[in-house]
Design an enzyme around this catalytic site. Structure first.
Site, PDB file in Angstrom:
ATOM      1  N   SER A 262       0.815  -1.214   0.000  1.00  0.00           N
ATOM      2  CA  SER A 262       0.000   0.000   0.000  1.00  0.00           C
ATOM      3  C   SER A 262       0.853   1.271   0.000  1.00  0.00           C
ATOM      4  O   SER A 262       1.504   1.584  -0.983  1.00  0.00           O
ATOM      5  CB  SER A 262      -0.957  -0.040   1.190  1.00  0.00           C
TER       6      SER A 262
ATOM      7  N   ASP B 224      10.192   5.606 -10.100  1.00  0.00           N
ATOM      8  CA  ASP B 224       9.801   6.322 -11.316  1.00  0.00           C
ATOM      9  C   ASP B 224      10.595   7.615 -11.510  1.00  0.00           C
ATOM     10  O   ASP B 224      10.893   8.008 -12.643  1.00  0.00           O
ATOM     11  CB  ASP B 224       8.301   6.622 -11.294  1.00  0.00           C
TER      12      ASP B 224
ATOM     13  N   LYS C 239      -0.777  -4.385  -3.324  1.00  0.00           N
ATOM     14  CA  LYS C 239      -2.040  -3.760  -2.914  1.00  0.00           C
ATOM     15  C   LYS C 239      -2.101  -2.353  -3.501  1.00  0.00           C
ATOM     16  O   LYS C 239      -1.392  -1.457  -3.041  1.00  0.00           O
ATOM     17  CB  LYS C 239      -2.153  -3.698  -1.395  1.00  0.00           C
TER      18      LYS C 239
END
Length: 753
Positions: A468, A479, A493
């Site tokens: 999460s 990224d 998740k």
């Protein structure tokens, strides 16, 4: 593993009166649903079927899923019900939707009543077996992992299963050199305690279990929280409470002190110690003392809870005193207590590389916590994971560290805002995560604060239990090209839950209906992909979890599918691609000749083999041979490793660790938030202390804490290797300014010496 510990330092203001436990008088009272519970089920149905991210109608098909989930919560290992029992309730399999609509929850409560009866029958049968000798020369085996096993055909088949179960419990204690008399007494008490715990389950427990069967049938991360469970969830998020500052444990029929939290009222009194047993609780300076021997742990918690500034009196049987020893009275004034166990912490690892030493700072973050209420009130000092990490980064800078590892192993998530803000400590400004609601509308969560708290070399360490908010942070760092991700693919998740207070919606004056933790959104990486199902894939892979195929989002039958959306408008700050192959080559070359690491990898392979077996021999000589072989391997590993261990596999257990689950009564999701880890650490992949055959609550507190300290004293070779990898990166960029300009943010690259 089912737990029986509760952080009760967890003593916060309570809106619930303690329920009086069921008296030990044969069969328990037959539990019945209340009118409030029937109404709460209706409120939950309205929200779940209309406002969930994946709304599903409550109909016959959903009823069948709820039925299966409820049975699994009661008897997931298929140890109590027979196929005939299941057939008895076949008529209600597709009628549980009607039970909610008609406000008649008698069906699930009837199933629970039969469950209690079957538990009593099994435990009574098990206790009769203790008077007879077992033949350990026979060649037979016990199937300890029965999650996917068929229901027993009849009572005779269950009798044989439990005979083997009891035989295995006896053999484990025998192999630990316990005499027969002690074994008989230990197991008789174990089975008696198991039965007591099931008898103490109350109507709220049954209702919460039924409602969770409904909620999780829609989607894995949707849950129902009773008022008590909701309160504990709040404590876990804000890392503070108002109470006495102690961790309590069930010990036989007593509630015992396991740990004293520094700075709390209990610690300042100097009069409570680990092992002391609380036998009575009184409110105020002169309220009557209520005997709490034999009570459920969370009922005792409710008695000790209270608002800051109020007085609680404890009647205590000291650890050194026998059952008939002198009781002592202690008066404590409740106060605010910080639960620092789950707070961010720092450390420094010195990595030697030839003639040079790199200082690697480590930030360990167990959860993304935030005191939501304090923040809403405008409290400038509210508890926050990001604030704590920013402070720790400042301290690490003062200590002249060369790089930072953020350790997110076993961090299951928490506040979405904290994940966004924490990312902002390592980038200048920009989007961090994209969120899509059920209507398809997408919004961005961005870091809008200029500047970064740390611009130097960075690594993020993750494992299968990093979920999460951990995945949001790790994905954003990846990224942006801001740091190297190390470990194994994360949980997967990719959904966002909101906590809906049904009492607020119904305008109830006191907590009655509880809360829904309901999935309302899905989050996406800024590159447009999702962490749902796939998780975050590290650039440097370590084999950490022996049971990764049985653990994680992909293990749920009803998990949302992976999907993607358009990428956000962002610019990577660096490009790690040129350095990754070099880091992998150095890592592989180093670990190939490292006996610690090779032993760790062999442990993972061994753990996977053991998990695949699912049965264990009940022949004493076979078990002795297996034990001796395992013990020889363990000692060899530890001798090579100097006390190192493959920390922290949340799912993989050795066979002996799996067997430690036997004889433990289920809690039926009761007080799930705020349950503390037990003394039996099931996290290490294949390294355990010598098996003593005991459950955690069968040892003395002192012995159990000593075992825990032994585990903590072992060196964490995973974290050390992550620090080595980051040290390798630092060496590479400091010897190559062109490379540094590619893989570090501009400000940091300019400062490379």
């Amino acid at each position: 593993m089912r737990r029986f510990f509760l952080v009760v330092a967890l003593l916060v203001v309570s809106g619930i009166a303690a329920a009086k436990p069921v008296a030990d008088s044969g069969m328990p009272l037959v539990l019945k649903p209340t009118a409030d519970q029937a109404e709460a089920a209706m409120w939950a149905m309205r929200f779940l079927s209309r406002f969930h991210y994946k709304p599903v109608p409550l109909d016959d098909a959903m009823s069948e899923k709820i039925f299966d989930g409820f049975l699994d919560s009661l008897d997931g290992d298929h140890l109590f019900f027979t196929q005939a029992d299941i057939d008895t309730f076949a008529s209600v399999r597709d009628k549980l939707d009607d039970a909610v609509f008609e406000r008649d929850l008698s069906a699930p409560f009837a199933i629970f009543a039969l469950y209690q009866q079957r538990v009593a029958e099994r435990l009574d049968f098990s206790r009769t077996l203790l008077s007879k000798p077992f033949d350990f020369s026979k060649q037979e085996s016990y199937e300890y992992d029965r999650e996917k096993a068929p229901w027993a055909k009849n009572s005779a088949e269950l009798d044989d299963l439990w005979r083997k179960r009891v035989k295995n419990d006896w053999l484990r204690l025998k192999l630990a050199n316990k005499p027969a008399k002690d074994i008989r007494e230990t197991l008789d008490k174990r089975y008696s305690n198991y039965l007591d715990r099931v008898r103490q389950l109350n109507s709220e427990d049954v209702f919460q279990t039924f409602m969770n069967a409904y909620a999780t049938a829609i989607e894995p991360h949707t849950n129902y929280l009773s008022p008590r469970a909701s309160e504990n969830f709040d404590i876990a998020m804000r890392l503070s409470l108002e109470g006495i500052g102690a961790v309590l444990q069930r010990l036989d029929e007593y509630t015992a002190i396991r740990e004293i939290i520094p700075g709390g009222p209990a610690a300042k009194s100097g009069k409570l110690n680990p092992g002391d047993r609380i036998v009575g609780v009184g409110q105020g300076a002169d309220g009557p003392i209520v005997d709490v021997i034999g009570w459920r742990l969370d009922d005792v918690v409710d008695k000790i809870r209270g608002a800051k500034g109020t007085v609680v009196r404890l009647e205590v049987l000291p650890d050194a005193a026998g059952p008939d020893g002198k009781h002592e009275m202690l008066t404590l004034t409740r106060n605010k207590v910080s639960v620092e166990e789950q707070a961010a912490k720092k450390s420094v690892i010195d990595v030697k590389n030839g003639d040079s030493t790199r200082r690697i700072g480590v930030i360990t973050l167990p959860t993304f916590y935030q005191d939501f209420d304090a923040r809403r009130r405008g409290d400038e000092d509210y508890k926050s994971a990001t604030r704590d990490v920013e402070r720790l980064l400042g301290e690490l800078k003062d200590e002249k560290v060369d790089g930072v590892v953020v350790d997110l192993r076993n961090n299951g998530g928490g506040s979405l805002d904290e994940a966004t803000d924490l990312t902002g400590l390592f980038i200048d400004k920009g989007p961090v995560v994209q969120i899509r609601d059920a209507s398809g509308r997408v919004e961005e969560k961005s870091d809008r604060r200029a500047g970064a708290a740390w611009t130097g070399p960075l690594a993020v360490l993750v494992n299968r239990a990093s979920a999460s908010a951990s995945e949001i942070f790790a994905a954003a760092i990846q990224d942006y090209g801001r740091g190297v991700i190390i470990g194994e693919p994360t949980f997967g998740k990719g959904t966002v839950q909101n906590l809906l207070n049904m009492d607020d919606m119904a305008r109830n004056e006191k907590p009655t209906f509880g809360d829904l933790k309901m999935t309302v959104q899905q989050f996406f990486r800024i590159n447009g992909g999702s962490t749902q199902l796939r998780g975050v894939t590290p650039e440097i892979s370590f084999p950490l979890t022996a049971a990764s195929d049985e653990f994680g989002e992909s293990s749920y039958d009803n998990a949302l599918p992976w999907t993607s959306i358009q990428k956000a408008d962002y610019q990577p700050v660096a490009d790690l691609k040129p350095v990754i192959p070099m880091l992998i080559a150095r890592h592989e070359a180093r670990t190939a000749k490292d006996p610690e690491w090779k032993g760790f990898e062999e442990d993972i392979v061994e753990a996977k083999r053991i998990r695949a077996e699912k049965t264990i021999s009940l022949n004493e000589q076979v078990r002795i041979k297996e034990r001796d072989e395992q013990e020889a391997k363990r000692k060899s590993r530890e001798a090579l490793a100097g006390g190192a261990f493959p920390n922290q596999d949340p799912a993989a257990k050795t066979r002996e660790e799996l067997l430690k689950d036997t004889g433990k009564a289920p809690q039926l999701n009761t007080a799930s938030a705020g349950v503390n880890a037990s003394g039996d650490d099931d996290s290490a992949a294949a390294v355990t202390l010598e098996d003593d055959g005991l459950q955690a609550d069968e040892r003395s507190i002192a012995k159990d804490l000593a075992r825990e300290e032994q585990r903590k004293a072992r060196r964490d070779i995973i974290l050390n290797e992550a620090a080595q990898v980051l040290s390798d990166e630092i060496d590479l960029i400091r010897s190559n300014t062109k490379l540094a300009a590619q893989i570090l943010p501009h400000e940091a690259a300019a400062n490379v010496d």
